[in-house]
Scaffold this active site. Structure first.
Site, PDB file in Angstrom:
ATOM      1  N   HIS A   1      70.726  93.402  10.972  1.00  0.00           N
ATOM      2  CA  HIS A   1      71.739  94.190  10.259  1.00  0.00           C
ATOM      3  C   HIS A   1      71.167  94.975   9.071  1.00  0.00           C
ATOM      4  O   HIS A   1      71.401  96.170   8.939  1.00  0.00           O
ATOM      5  CB  HIS A   1      72.869  93.287   9.753  1.00  0.00           C
ATOM      6  CG  HIS A   1      73.457  92.404  10.804  1.00  0.00           C
ATOM      7  ND1 HIS A   1      73.623  92.797  12.103  1.00  0.00           N
ATOM      8  CD2 HIS A   1      73.930  91.129  10.755  1.00  0.00           C
ATOM      9  CE1 HIS A   1      74.170  91.819  12.810  1.00  0.00           C
ATOM     10  NE2 HIS A   1      74.362  90.798  12.013  1.00  0.00           N
TER      11      HIS A   1
ATOM     12  N   LYS B   1      74.121  83.404   1.899  1.00  0.00           N
ATOM     13  CA  LYS B   1      75.339  82.669   2.255  1.00  0.00           C
ATOM     14  C   LYS B   1      75.796  81.900   1.032  1.00  0.00           C
ATOM     15  O   LYS B   1      75.004  81.585   0.150  1.00  0.00           O
ATOM     16  CB  LYS B   1      75.057  81.690   3.389  1.00  0.00           C
ATOM     17  CG  LYS B   1      74.695  82.382   4.683  1.00  0.00           C
ATOM     18  CD  LYS B   1      75.647  81.984   5.790  1.00  0.00           C
ATOM     19  CE  LYS B   1      75.272  82.611   7.110  1.00  0.00           C
ATOM     20  NZ  LYS B   1      76.220  83.625   7.572  1.00  0.00           N
TER      21      LYS B   1
ATOM     22  N   LYS C   1      72.358  89.156  19.804  1.00  0.00           N
ATOM     23  CA  LYS C   1      71.243  88.623  19.048  1.00  0.00           C
ATOM     24  C   LYS C   1      71.398  87.095  18.912  1.00  0.00           C
ATOM     25  O   LYS C   1      72.509  86.617  19.113  1.00  0.00           O
ATOM     26  CB  LYS C   1      71.188  89.289  17.679  1.00  0.00           C
ATOM     27  CG  LYS C   1      72.248  88.753  16.720  1.00  0.00           C
ATOM     28  CD  LYS C   1      71.914  89.132  15.314  1.00  0.00           C
ATOM     29  CE  LYS C   1      72.669  88.401  14.324  1.00  0.00           C
ATOM     30  NZ  LYS C   1      72.775  87.176  13.930  1.00  0.00           N
TER      31      LYS C   1
END
Ligand code: BG6
Length: 493
Positions: free
Chosen positions: A245, A344, A153
């Site tokens: 994911h 993140k 990906k």
């Protein structure tokens, strides 16, 4: 850890040819994965591993790096030097100056003595190169019916671009030769979802809107964008993590039991879920989505810079955090919210799935103390465990007092077997030709269609990032508390 499983499955001989073969992913994941399966004595066939690169004269450097990355992947750095050297001797580096017949001269010469092996091409390059590489391989006569291609990906940056990349690749490879990797599907704990659901009657009976109130899927990362600023700023959390994911996790949690564990059966069930995802609209984009970007902060005592400092720009609209309330509009999941969250530079790294069951129908206990809902917590990483939270009587006098206690299953401690890295299983599945854990093109189209209902509405409705401090729990941490309790609910650890 036990490594002494006796393998008997014979594979067809193979050449694994990795484009982007000197890159970070190849060194950190692909080659160490093969090394471990070699040490486990699973590669019962003849094979060559080829790292294709544009750079000339880096052989020595490459070998040193290869050794150090493999050593780093071994527990406690204990390594059998003889085994290591034998494995390293299987890995060759080949220069391809351009994606053309002439550019692949060296590759052709290298592969000529092994032309009866299956060629497995692993594209670990930006997806814009997938089409040109495929074409050059075809023109060089390196592709036949037994060849396979593995795609990393991101496969494009939109529905349109992913379709056009696919069109280019399918001029050379058929769908049954294409392996689209999502490394989450190779994680043991993720595969265990199938066993948990479909080998335990208890859970599957209650796995529906009648008994489940909501489902949370969380992937929280403490890392920032590392050395991938260029790529990340074009993608953001939605495309980097949710499009693949988190959606794959959602599929495994929500899909119907497949008739059997064959690739087309499993992939069809996942596809039905992706197609049932409720598209976002002008209204729900405000109520059911939140995006954010990290500012400077502290992670475990260390000062860390802001996203803009990390990517060395004054301005960026890219989100490093996203929270979504998603719905699967089908019979089983009617009106059950699926909370998807990822970010993140969060306070801690952890990934987990929480199944929140509905409250008991009636409280019979005289104290009328609150009875908490049962929860099934599936911790995917960094620890791998399953917890079933249930109400339990507090021992001793004082009438029926109770509190939630978790029944815990520690996945790693319960087994003697070594806990393999995701890439090991996936690469071996490519070698043996099993597509179950890889995404089909139809799945990709369905995932992109849903993702675009978010990106288009974010753009059209001018939805902005909410800033959050690095080392916090994201925009929900104090900022959104009143507005949207679902963003923070059970997110903090
Ligand atoms: C990758 C993303 O696919 O997955 C990264 O591009 C992310 O940004 C990584 O950090 C997370 O993977 P894992 O296995 O560490 O959870």
């Amino acid at each position: 850890m036990a490594r002494n499983i006796k393998h008997t499955e014979k594979f067809n001989n193979f050449n694994l040819i990795v484009f982007g073969g000197t890159g970070d992913l190849a060194l950190r994941k692909i080659f160490p994965a093969l090394y471990h399966r070699y040490v486990d004595n699973q590669l019962l066939c003849e094979y060559n591993i080829v790292a294709v690169t544009r750079k000339k004269g880096i052989e020595n450097d490459f070998n040193k790096q290869l050794v150090s990355f493999i050593k780093a992947s071994v527990d406690g750095n204990k390594i059998n030097e003889k085994e290591l050297n034998t494995f390293i001797s299987k890995v060759s580096i080949v220069v391809a100056e351009s994606n053309s017949v002439e550019g692949y001269d060296n590759l052709n010469t290298f592969l000529a003595p092994f032309n009866d092996y299956q060629n497995i091409f692993y594209f670990s390059t930006p997806s814009s190169a997938f089409g040109p590489i495929s074409q050059a391989l075809k023109d060089s006569g390196l592709v036949n019916k037994s060849s396979k291609v593995v795609l990393e990906k991101p496969l494009g940056h939109s529905l349109e671009s992913s379709i056009s990349i696919n069109n280019e690749i399918t001029r050379t490879f058929d769908e049954n030769q294409i392996y689209r990797i999502d490394h989450y599907l190779g994680k043991e704990t993720v595969q265990n979802l199938m066993v948990l659901r479909f080998a335990n009657n208890l859970f599957e009976r209650a796995w529906n809107a009648e008994n489940i109130e909501s489902i949370q899927i969380t992937v929280s990362e403490s890392l920032g964008v590392e050395k991938r600023a260029g790529y990340y700023d074009q993608s953001g959390a939605l495309l980097d993590m949710v499009q693949n994911h988190l959606l794959q996790l959602l599929c495994l949690v929500a899909m119907e039991p497949p008739f059997e564990l064959e690739a087309h059966e499993v992939r069809n069930e996942k596809l039905k879920i992706l197609r049932s995802l409720r598209l976002f609209n002008k209204k729900s984009i405000h109520t059911d989505s939140v995006k954010g970007q990290y500012t400077r902060g502290n992670i475990e005592g260390d000062k860390v810079s802001s996203y803009l400092e990390d990517i060395e720009k004054y301005e960026s609209k890219t989100e490093t955090f996203v929270a979504l309330k998603a719905y699967v509009d089908n019979w089983r999941w009617k009106n059950v919210p699926f909370y998807l969250r990822t970010g993140k530079r969060m306070k801690k790294r952890y990934s987990e799935i929480v199944i929140n069951f509905k409250e008991v129908r009636h409280n019979i206990f005289p104290s009328k103390e609150k009875i908490n809902n049962n929860k099934l917590i599936i911790r995917l990483q960094p620890e791998e465990r399953i917890e079933l939270v249930q109400m339990t009587k507090i021992p001793g006098p004082g009438g029926y007092r109770y509190k939630p206690i978790a029944l815990k299953l520690d996945y790693v401690d319960s087994f003697e077997e070594r806990f393999p890295e995701a890439y090991e299983r996936l690469i071996v599945d490519v070698i043996r030709g099993n597509q179950t854990l890889f995404m089909s093109q139809d799945e990709l189209v369905a995932a992109w269609t849903w993702i675009e209902s978010i990106t288009n509405n974010w753009k059209n409705m001018n939805v902005k990032n909410i800033l959050y401090e690095a080392g916090s729990w994201g925009p929900g941490d104090g900022i959104l508390e009143e507005k949207e309790s679902w963003v923070t609910k059970s997110w903090k650890k």
